[in-house]
Design a protein around this motif. Structure first.
Motif, PDB file in Angstrom:
ATOM      1  N   GLY A   1      -2.690 -34.614   9.849  1.00  0.00           N
ATOM      2  CA  GLY A   1      -4.120 -34.777   9.678  1.00  0.00           C
ATOM      3  C   GLY A   1      -4.664 -33.980   8.506  1.00  0.00           C
ATOM      4  O   GLY A   1      -3.916 -33.414   7.703  1.00  0.00           O
ATOM      5  N   PRO A   2      -5.979 -33.894   8.397  1.00  0.00           N
ATOM      6  CA  PRO A   2      -6.598 -33.171   7.274  1.00  0.00           C
ATOM      7  C   PRO A   2      -6.344 -31.675   7.383  1.00  0.00           C
ATOM      8  O   PRO A   2      -6.145 -31.136   8.474  1.00  0.00           O
ATOM      9  N   LEU A   3      -6.366 -31.001   6.240  1.00  0.00           N
ATOM     10  CA  LEU A   3      -6.176 -29.555   6.244  1.00  0.00           C
ATOM     11  C   LEU A   3      -7.373 -28.874   6.882  1.00  0.00           C
ATOM     12  O   LEU A   3      -8.511 -29.283   6.702  1.00  0.00           O
ATOM     13  N   PRO A   4      -7.131 -27.799   7.628  1.00  0.00           N
ATOM     14  CA  PRO A   4      -8.243 -27.103   8.279  1.00  0.00           C
ATOM     15  C   PRO A   4      -9.027 -26.253   7.293  1.00  0.00           C
ATOM     16  O   PRO A   4      -8.547 -25.908   6.212  1.00  0.00           O
ATOM     17  N   THR A   5     -10.226 -25.896   7.674  1.00  0.00           N
ATOM     18  CA  THR A   5     -11.003 -24.897   6.929  1.00  0.00           C
ATOM     19  C   THR A   5     -11.008 -23.623   7.756  1.00  0.00           C
ATOM     20  O   THR A   5     -10.787 -23.639   8.970  1.00  0.00           O
ATOM     21  N   PHE A   6     -11.276 -22.495   7.093  1.00  0.00           N
ATOM     22  CA  PHE A   6     -11.153 -21.208   7.763  1.00  0.00           C
ATOM     23  C   PHE A   6     -12.430 -20.405   7.616  1.00  0.00           C
ATOM     24  O   PHE A   6     -13.164 -20.537   6.644  1.00  0.00           O
ATOM     25  N   ASP A   7     -12.628 -19.534   8.586  1.00  0.00           N
ATOM     26  CA  ASP A   7     -13.705 -18.557   8.521  1.00  0.00           C
ATOM     27  C   ASP A   7     -13.287 -17.471   7.535  1.00  0.00           C
ATOM     28  O   ASP A   7     -12.438 -16.636   7.830  1.00  0.00           O
ATOM     29  N   GLN A   8     -13.861 -17.518   6.325  1.00  0.00           N
ATOM     30  CA  GLN A   8     -13.430 -16.606   5.279  1.00  0.00           C
ATOM     31  C   GLN A   8     -13.790 -15.151   5.553  1.00  0.00           C
ATOM     32  O   GLN A   8     -13.412 -14.262   4.789  1.00  0.00           O
ATOM     33  N   SER A   9     -14.526 -14.876   6.636  1.00  0.00           N
ATOM     34  CA  SER A   9     -14.854 -13.487   6.944  1.00  0.00           C
ATOM     35  C   SER A   9     -13.694 -12.763   7.609  1.00  0.00           C
ATOM     36  O   SER A   9     -13.720 -11.539   7.743  1.00  0.00           O
ATOM     37  N   LEU A  10     -12.687 -13.511   8.074  1.00  0.00           N
ATOM     38  CA  LEU A  10     -11.548 -12.891   8.736  1.00  0.00           C
ATOM     39  C   LEU A  10     -10.376 -12.744   7.774  1.00  0.00           C
ATOM     40  O   LEU A  10     -10.100 -13.633   6.968  1.00  0.00           O
ATOM     41  N   VAL A  11      -9.661 -11.632   7.874  1.00  0.00           N
ATOM     42  CA  VAL A  11      -8.476 -11.377   7.057  1.00  0.00           C
ATOM     43  C   VAL A  11      -7.372 -10.887   7.989  1.00  0.00           C
ATOM     44  O   VAL A  11      -7.525  -9.870   8.660  1.00  0.00           O
ATOM     45  N   SER A  12      -6.274 -11.625   8.064  1.00  0.00           N
ATOM     46  CA  SER A  12      -5.137 -11.206   8.886  1.00  0.00           C
ATOM     47  C   SER A  12      -4.096 -10.539   7.998  1.00  0.00           C
ATOM     48  O   SER A  12      -4.041 -10.792   6.789  1.00  0.00           O
ATOM     49  N   PHE A  13      -3.260  -9.695   8.610  1.00  0.00           N
ATOM     50  CA  PHE A  13      -2.310  -8.946   7.798  1.00  0.00           C
ATOM     51  C   PHE A  13      -1.089  -8.540   8.606  1.00  0.00           C
ATOM     52  O   PHE A  13      -1.108  -8.496   9.834  1.00  0.00           O
ATOM     53  N   PHE A  14      -0.003  -8.274   7.888  1.00  0.00           N
ATOM     54  CA  PHE A  14       1.121  -7.523   8.445  1.00  0.00           C
ATOM     55  C   PHE A  14       1.554  -6.527   7.377  1.00  0.00           C
ATOM     56  O   PHE A  14       1.502  -6.811   6.181  1.00  0.00           O
ATOM     57  N   HIS A  15       1.941  -5.351   7.822  1.00  0.00           N
ATOM     58  CA  HIS A  15       2.261  -4.256   6.893  1.00  0.00           C
ATOM     59  C   HIS A  15       3.556  -3.591   7.323  1.00  0.00           C
ATOM     60  O   HIS A  15       3.724  -3.260   8.498  1.00  0.00           O
ATOM     61  N   PHE A  16       4.482  -3.431   6.366  1.00  0.00           N
ATOM     62  CA  PHE A  16       5.748  -2.761   6.623  1.00  0.00           C
ATOM     63  C   PHE A  16       5.722  -1.328   6.099  1.00  0.00           C
ATOM     64  O   PHE A  16       5.242  -1.082   4.988  1.00  0.00           O
ATOM     65  N   VAL A  17       6.243  -0.414   6.877  1.00  0.00           N
ATOM     66  CA  VAL A  17       6.635   0.903   6.377  1.00  0.00           C
ATOM     67  C   VAL A  17       8.141   0.839   6.167  1.00  0.00           C
ATOM     68  O   VAL A  17       8.896   0.571   7.122  1.00  0.00           O
ATOM     69  N   VAL A  18       8.588   1.042   4.926  1.00  0.00           N
ATOM     70  CA  VAL A  18      10.011   0.926   4.603  1.00  0.00           C
ATOM     71  C   VAL A  18      10.510   2.233   3.994  1.00  0.00           C
ATOM     72  O   VAL A  18       9.734   3.081   3.551  1.00  0.00           O
ATOM     73  N   ALA A  19      11.813   2.362   3.950  1.00  0.00           N
ATOM     74  CA  ALA A  19      12.424   3.587   3.449  1.00  0.00           C
ATOM     75  C   ALA A  19      12.203   3.725   1.945  1.00  0.00           C
ATOM     76  O   ALA A  19      12.267   2.742   1.202  1.00  0.00           O
ATOM     77  N   PRO A  20      11.962   4.948   1.467  1.00  0.00           N
ATOM     78  CA  PRO A  20      11.879   5.175   0.019  1.00  0.00           C
ATOM     79  C   PRO A  20      13.262   5.100  -0.611  1.00  0.00           C
ATOM     80  O   PRO A  20      14.288   5.189   0.080  1.00  0.00           O
ATOM     81  N   LEU A  21      13.281   4.918  -1.929  1.00  0.00           N
ATOM     82  CA  LEU A  21      14.553   4.912  -2.645  1.00  0.00           C
ATOM     83  C   LEU A  21      15.280   6.240  -2.416  1.00  0.00           C
ATOM     84  O   LEU A  21      14.655   7.302  -2.335  1.00  0.00           O
ATOM     85  N   ASN A  22      16.593   6.156  -2.302  1.00  0.00           N
ATOM     86  CA  ASN A  22      17.483   7.305  -2.101  1.00  0.00           C
ATOM     87  C   ASN A  22      17.500   7.820  -0.667  1.00  0.00           C
ATOM     88  O   ASN A  22      18.283   8.729  -0.352  1.00  0.00           O
ATOM     89  N   ALA A  23      16.671   7.281   0.209  1.00  0.00           N
ATOM     90  CA  ALA A  23      16.776   7.655   1.620  1.00  0.00           C
ATOM     91  C   ALA A  23      18.019   7.008   2.218  1.00  0.00           C
ATOM     92  O   ALA A  23      18.360   5.868   1.905  1.00  0.00           O
ATOM     93  N   VAL A  24      18.712   7.732   3.082  1.00  0.00           N
ATOM     94  CA  VAL A  24      19.921   7.203   3.706  1.00  0.00           C
ATOM     95  C   VAL A  24      19.779   7.064   5.217  1.00  0.00           C
ATOM     96  O   VAL A  24      20.573   6.370   5.856  1.00  0.00           O
ATOM     97  N   ALA A  25      18.777   7.741   5.794  1.00  0.00           N
ATOM     98  CA  ALA A  25      18.595   7.645   7.246  1.00  0.00           C
ATOM     99  C   ALA A  25      17.152   7.967   7.613  1.00  0.00           C
ATOM    100  O   ALA A  25      16.451   8.689   6.906  1.00  0.00           O
ATOM    101  N   PHE A  26      16.734   7.387   8.732  1.00  0.00           N
ATOM    102  CA  PHE A  26      15.419   7.680   9.324  1.00  0.00           C
ATOM    103  C   PHE A  26      15.592   8.840  10.279  1.00  0.00           C
ATOM    104  O   PHE A  26      16.499   8.849  11.123  1.00  0.00           O
ATOM    105  N   GLU A  27      14.708   9.842  10.162  1.00  0.00           N
ATOM    106  CA  GLU A  27      14.830  11.008  11.038  1.00  0.00           C
ATOM    107  C   GLU A  27      13.780  11.035  12.144  1.00  0.00           C
ATOM    108  O   GLU A  27      14.104  11.216  13.310  1.00  0.00           O
ATOM    109  N   ALA A  28      12.496  10.871  11.779  1.00  0.00           N
ATOM    110  CA  ALA A  28      11.447  10.978  12.801  1.00  0.00           C
ATOM    111  C   ALA A  28      10.160  10.372  12.280  1.00  0.00           C
ATOM    112  O   ALA A  28       9.968  10.197  11.075  1.00  0.00           O
ATOM    113  N   ILE A  29       9.279  10.035  13.220  1.00  0.00           N
ATOM    114  CA  ILE A  29       7.950   9.548  12.869  1.00  0.00           C
ATOM    115  C   ILE A  29       6.938  10.222  13.791  1.00  0.00           C
ATOM    116  O   ILE A  29       7.177  10.369  14.997  1.00  0.00           O
TER     117      ILE A  29
END
Length: 411
Positions: A313-341
């Motif tokens: 069917g036709p493409l939907p329209t969206f409520d432009q006032s809403l913004v969805s997201f996903f965000h990753f926390v990833v290891a920095p360069l040269n890190a070899v292991a995760f220790e704690a958060i």
């Protein structure tokens, strides 16, 4: 097929594709899933999948044997949700006369070198590029440059290289038999935006060769060198830029020969205008949930419906006032292991205030990390949510950074 029986849809499934439960939900009332496993070494157990449909185990079969075996399931369509099965799925679709990418198009979508060549031949501007491998690392490509596998996704084994020596060093860190593409680095466009990484993705629907654009997704600034740190939609591009990237995505999709499906085209904003980073012949990772969070349809379901030849069917329209997201926390360069958060309890207490729906920790203390893996599997923390504006999103990201503290072990 009996009148009341749902059509059967073959899905090439492995452990890095969309969640089984998300796919079952999308297929409800639409089709019966035939889970195709054994084409990759990381297939989920058949006993689990058999609870949610039929299972076709193709372990050890040639492409022609796979097609013959799948013919016994009376499929009405085929679908993929990641890149690795594109080629085998195209061969099966051609043999069984099912709607899918042609084998030549699947080859272009699976091979970044062939994709660059197809874009260049269609007069779509591309950076300088060349094929390289460990045994033949030399190429006439200006530096700085980006080195990445010809077949790969999610910035796996992707490097910023500034010299021929860097190319050799990077290749020595990777599979000696894998083929790579070396391409000229695209410079960033000067911008005052605080959210975008100068990279966006265009989410498009292609039906019988007609391209419509559903959404432009923003990408957060990369973790070095080019690892995904998440995305948000709609993008915060100005309308003129939005129009330009959609037009470019349409040209790229046609250059690749794509006629049907949900397509994810990554584009970078440069001083010379938008340039294609990559065309993906499938739904972008995480995009379906982003769309659903702002009131849109399940794009997992749209992939299935298009594969079955149904009209979405036709493409939907969206409520432009809403913004969805996903965000990753990833290891920095040269890190070899995760220790704690620390700060997880505090962030959890702020979820409603910050528009956060879910916080997921992906590693255990002492677990090794690799910055050569894709963020979609190697993230430390993933945070999903929906807010009322881009300004609110910026405030949420700032609060996340202020609240969470991650400790790493370094080499």
């Amino acid at each position: 097929m009996p009148v009341n029986e749902l059509p059967r849809l073959g899905i090439f499934q492995n452990n890095s594709t969309v969640s089984i439960f998300d796919l079952v939900e999308a297929a409800s009332g639409l089709c019966r899933i035939v889970w195709i496993i054994g084409w990759a070494p990381d297939s989920p157990p058949a006993r689990v999948l058999s609870r949610f449909g039929d299972v076709a185990d193709v372990t050890g079969m040639t492409d022609s044997e796979i097609a013959k075996h799948l013919a016994t399931f009376n499929l009405s369509g085929l679908a993929v949700f990641n890149d690795p099965p594109l080629m085998v799925a195209a061969g099966v679709a051609e043999a069984l006369n099912l709607r899918f990418h042609s084998p030549s198009t699947a080859e272009v979508l699976s091979d970044k070198f062939l994709q660059r060549r197809a874009l260049r031949d269609a007069s779509v501007a591309v950076p300088g590029f060349a094929a390289v491998r460990r045994s033949s690392p030399d190429a006439d490509v200006p530096f700085p440059a980006v080195l990445k596998p010809r077949a790969g996704a999610g910035a796996r084994d992707t490097f910023l290289v500034r010299s021929a020596r860097d190319v050799v060093d990077a290749l020595n860190r990777c599979d000696p038999d894998e083929e790579f593409i070396l391409e000229e680095w695209l410079p960033d466009r000067a911008t005052t935006q605080t959210l975008s990484a100068n990279v966006v993705s265009v989410e498009s629907i292609t039906r019988d060769g007609n391209v419509d654009h559903l959404m432009v997704t923003g990408r957060f600034p990369y973790a070095p060198p080019f690892r995904d740190s998440g995305g948000f939609l709609p993008s915060d591009l100005e309308q003129s830029d939005w129009n330009d990237v959609c037009a470019l995505a349409g040209r790229a999709i046609l250059a690749a020969g794509i006629r049907d499906g949900v397509i994810h085209t990554e584009i970078k904003m440069t001083p010379s205008g938008p340039r294609v980073v990559e065309i993906n012949g499938r739904l972008g990772g995480g995009v379906s949930k982003l769309i659903e969070r702002i009131g849109g349809p399940s794009l997992n379901g749209w992939v299935m419906r298009l594969a079955l030849g149904d009209d979405v069917g036709p493409l939907p329209t969206f409520d432009q006032s809403l913004v969805s997201f996903f965000h990753f926390v990833v290891a920095p360069l040269n890190a070899v292991a995760f220790e704690a958060i620390s700060g997880l309890d505090e962030l959890t207490a702020l979820k409603a205030q910050l528009g956060i729906d879910d916080i997921h920790v992906n590693v255990q203390p002492g677990q090794g990390v690799s910055t050569q893996q894709t963020s979609f599997t190697a993230y430390v923390v993933r945070i999903d949510g929906v807010v009322s504006s881009h300004q609110e999103l910026a405030a949420t990201l700032s609060a996340i950074d202020d609240t969470l503290t991650v400790t790493w072990a370094y080499s």
